[in-house]
Scaffold this motif. Structure first.
Motif, PDB file in Angstrom:
ATOM      1  N   HIS A  15       0.838  -1.271   0.202  1.00 18.67           N
ATOM      2  CA  HIS A  15       0.232  -0.084   0.107  1.00 18.67           C
ATOM      3  C   HIS A  15       1.079   1.019   0.341  1.00 18.67           C
ATOM      4  CE1 HIS A  15      -4.038  -2.444   1.151  1.00 18.67           C
ATOM      5  NE2 HIS A  15      -2.824  -3.269   2.597  1.00 18.67           N
ATOM      6  N   ASN A  47      -7.002   0.437  -1.999  1.00 13.76           N
ATOM      7  CA  ASN A  47      -7.575   1.619  -1.163  1.00 13.76           C
ATOM      8  C   ASN A  47      -6.799   2.705  -0.810  1.00 13.76           C
ATOM      9  OD1 ASN A  47      -5.807   0.183   0.207  1.00 13.76           O
ATOM     10  ND2 ASN A  47      -6.613  -0.140   1.957  1.00 13.76           N
ATOM     11  N   TYR A 100     -12.311  -6.726  -0.948  1.00 14.34           N
ATOM     12  CA  TYR A 100     -11.518  -6.397   0.104  1.00 14.34           C
ATOM     13  C   TYR A 100     -13.716  -6.630   0.875  1.00 14.34           C
ATOM     14  CZ  TYR A 100      -7.956  -3.781  -0.101  1.00 14.34           C
ATOM     15  OH  TYR A 100      -6.706  -3.378  -0.042  1.00 14.34           O
ATOM     16  N   THR A 104     -11.731  -4.134   6.537  1.00 13.28           N
ATOM     17  CA  THR A 104     -10.316  -3.444   6.596  1.00 13.28           C
ATOM     18  C   THR A 104      -9.791  -1.641   7.045  1.00 13.28           C
ATOM     19  OG1 THR A 104      -9.211  -3.304   4.053  1.00 13.28           O
ATOM     20  CG2 THR A 104     -11.387  -2.774   4.065  1.00 13.28           C
ATOM     21  N   HIS A 246       0.956   3.715   9.024  1.00  4.91           N
ATOM     22  CA  HIS A 246       0.996   4.388   9.227  1.00  4.91           C
ATOM     23  C   HIS A 246       1.106   4.832  10.058  1.00  4.91           C
ATOM     24  CE1 HIS A 246      -3.335   2.868   8.291  1.00  4.91           C
ATOM     25  NE2 HIS A 246      -3.170   1.448   8.352  1.00  4.91           N
TER      26      HIS A 246
END
Ligand code: NCD
Ligand code: ZN
Length: 375
Positions: A15, A47, A100, A104, A246
Motif C-alpha cells: 500500500h 484502497n 475486500y 479493512t 501508518h
C-alpha cells in the motif's frame, strides 16, 4: 562475507498510499524502501483516497507512479459499492482486481452476494474476451485477489470454481484457512495464496509488547496458527508483505490521551527479505524457497514481464540489529525493530543500472516503470 546473487524480488502486496495519504507513504519513499529490501517490483493496492476504482483513477495513479517510482510498479484496481465494476474497460492495465470482503482500512468492503456475483461474472466475461495474462507475454487480465477471512473464504473459493476465475487469497493467517486452501487446490480450484512475514514470525504472544504496532488485518493469529503456516508451506505460493504504513502518531504512540481506535496495518516491504534470510540462517527455509515465493510464483500468478539485467546481491552472513532509523519507509518504524537479523541487501541492479548500494538509493525518481499502464 558470503555474497549470494538473487533475482530482483516481487512484493505482490503493498500500500504505497498515493493519492490521498501521502503523509504515510508515497511512490518515491515506498519504492525506495522496496529497493532497500531487494524488491524491484511492487504491486500496489487500490484502497487509496480516492480508491482506484475507475479508468480515470487508474490513469491518474499510473501518472503519479511514473513520475516518482524507483522500482517497477503494478497497480490493482478495486471494486467499490458506489462504482461497482467501473474498472472493467481498463482491466488489462491493472495487475489484477482486488476485492475486500473482510474488515479493512478504507472504504472498499464488499459484502453482498449481488455485487460479488456481478464482480466474478464480469471478470470471467472480460477474460473470455482478452484472456488471462501469462508471465512475460503481457496481454490479458490478472487474477482476482481477495482479502477473505472466515466464511468469506469458502464464498470466494466457490465463485472462483463456478466461474473458473483464477483466485489469489491475500495474507492467509490461520490454520483453518491454509488447510481449506490445500483441499481446494487438491480439488482443482484455480486458487493460489500468499502469507506475510508478520504472520510467519509474530503471533498473539507478541501483542502485549507491540500494542498498536502489532495491529493489522488479518490480526496476528495464535502460535498454533503460525505453526500451521510453517507446516503447510508447500501450499503457500507467495510471500508478500501487505506493507501498510501508518504513522506512529496514528498508532497512538507518543499521543496523549491514548486513542481507542487506530488504523490497522504495519510496514514491511524492506524487512521481508532480511527476515526470510534470517529464517534460512536458522534452517527453516532455503534460498530456493525464497526465490520461488518472492520471484517465480508472483511473476507467474500476475503475469509479470521480465526485468532484463536485474539482480540483487545479499550478504547472507551479515548479522545486525534492525533499527527504525535505518528504514526508508516514510513512517520510520517496523514491528521487527530490535530483532537480530542475518542477511543484508548490499546492492540492487535494475535493467543494468546500480540503483541501490551501501544503504543508499541511487536511482532517479521516475526510473521505475508502471507495468501494463497506457501512459
Ligand atoms: C491495510 C491498510 O492499511 O491499507 N491494513 C491492514 O491492516 N492490512 C488494508 C488491508 O490490506 O486490509
Ligand atoms: Zn493489504
Amino acid at each position: 562475507m558470503s555474497v549470494a546473487q538473487l533475482p530482483g524480488l516481487v512484493d505482490a502486496h503493498v500500500h504505497l498510499r498515493e493519492p490521498g495519504y501521502e503523509y504515510k507513504e508515497d511512490f518515491a519513499t515506498g519504492t525506495m524502501a522496496a529497493l532497500a529490501g531487494g524488491v524491484t517490483t511492487v504491486l500496489d493496492m487500490p484502497n487509496t483516497n480516492p480508491p482506484t476504482a475507475t479508468p480515470d483513477r487508474l490513469a491518474e495513479k499510473a501518472r503519479l507512479a511514473a513520475a516518482k517510482a524507483v522500482c517497477d510498479v503494478g497497480l490493482f484496481v478495486g471494486a467499490t459499492h458506489t462504482e461497482g465494476d467501473a474498472y472493467l474497460p481498463v482491466a488489462e492495465q491493472a495487475c489484477a482486481l482486488k476485492i475486500y470482503v473482510s474488515d479493512t482500512f478504507g472504504s472498499l468492503r464488499i459484502d453482498t452476494l449481488d455485487l460479488m456475483h456481478r464482480l466474478f461474472r464480469g471478470w470471467a466475461e472480460k477474460a473470455d474476451a482478452v484472456g488471462y495474462r501469462m508471465a512475460g507475454v503481457g496481454e490479458g487480465i490478472g487474477p482476482i485477489t481477495v482479502h477473505a477471512e472466515e466464511l468469506m473464504l469458502p464464498v470466494c473459493l466457490c465463485l472462483s470454481q463456478l466461474y473458473a476465475v483464477p483466485l489469489h487469497i491475500a495474507h492467509v493467517s490461520r490454520r483453518n484457512e491454509i488447510e481449506l486452501i490445500r483441499v481446494a487446490k487438491d480439488r482443482g480450484v484455480p486458487v493460489t495464496c500468499e502469507v506475510t512475514p508478520h504472520h510467519l514470525f509474530l503471533s498473539t504472544d507478541d501483542l502485549p509488547r507491540l500494542g498498536a504496532c502489532g495491529d493489522m488485518r488479518p490480526r496476528l493469529a495464535t502460535p498454533d496458527d503460525v505453526a500451521a503456516l510453517w507446516e503447510n508451506l508447500d501450499v503457500v505460493d507467495i510471500f508478500a508483505t501487505d506493507h501498510a504504513p501508518h504513522t506512529l502518531a496514528e498508532k497512538g504512540i507518543g499521543v496523549e490521551p491514548a486513542r481507542p481506535a487506530v488504523p490497522p496495518g504495519v510496514p514491511g516491504v524492506e524487512t521481508m527479505l532480511p527476515l526470510l534470510l534470517t529464517a534460512a540462517h536458522a534452517g527453516l527455509l532455503d534460498l530456493g524457497d525464497i526465490i520461488e515465493r518472492c520471484y517465480t510464483a508472483p511473476r507467474r500468478i500476475y503475469g509479470l514481464p521480465e526485468q532484463p539485467d536485474t539482480w540483487i546481491e545479499v550478504d547472507v552472513d551479515a548479522g545486525y540489529e534492525l533499527t527504525n532509523s535505518s528504514l526508508k519507509t516514510k513512517v520510520g518504524w517496523s514491528p521487527f525493530a530490535g530483532w537480530r537479523l542475518y542477511g543484508r541487501v548490499e546492492r540492487v541492479v535494475l535493467r543494468g543500472a546500480m540503483v541501490y548500494a551501501g544503504g543508499a538509493v541511487l536511482a532517479a525518481p521516475g526510473s521505475g516503470r508502471v507495468l501494463f499502464a497506457a501512459l
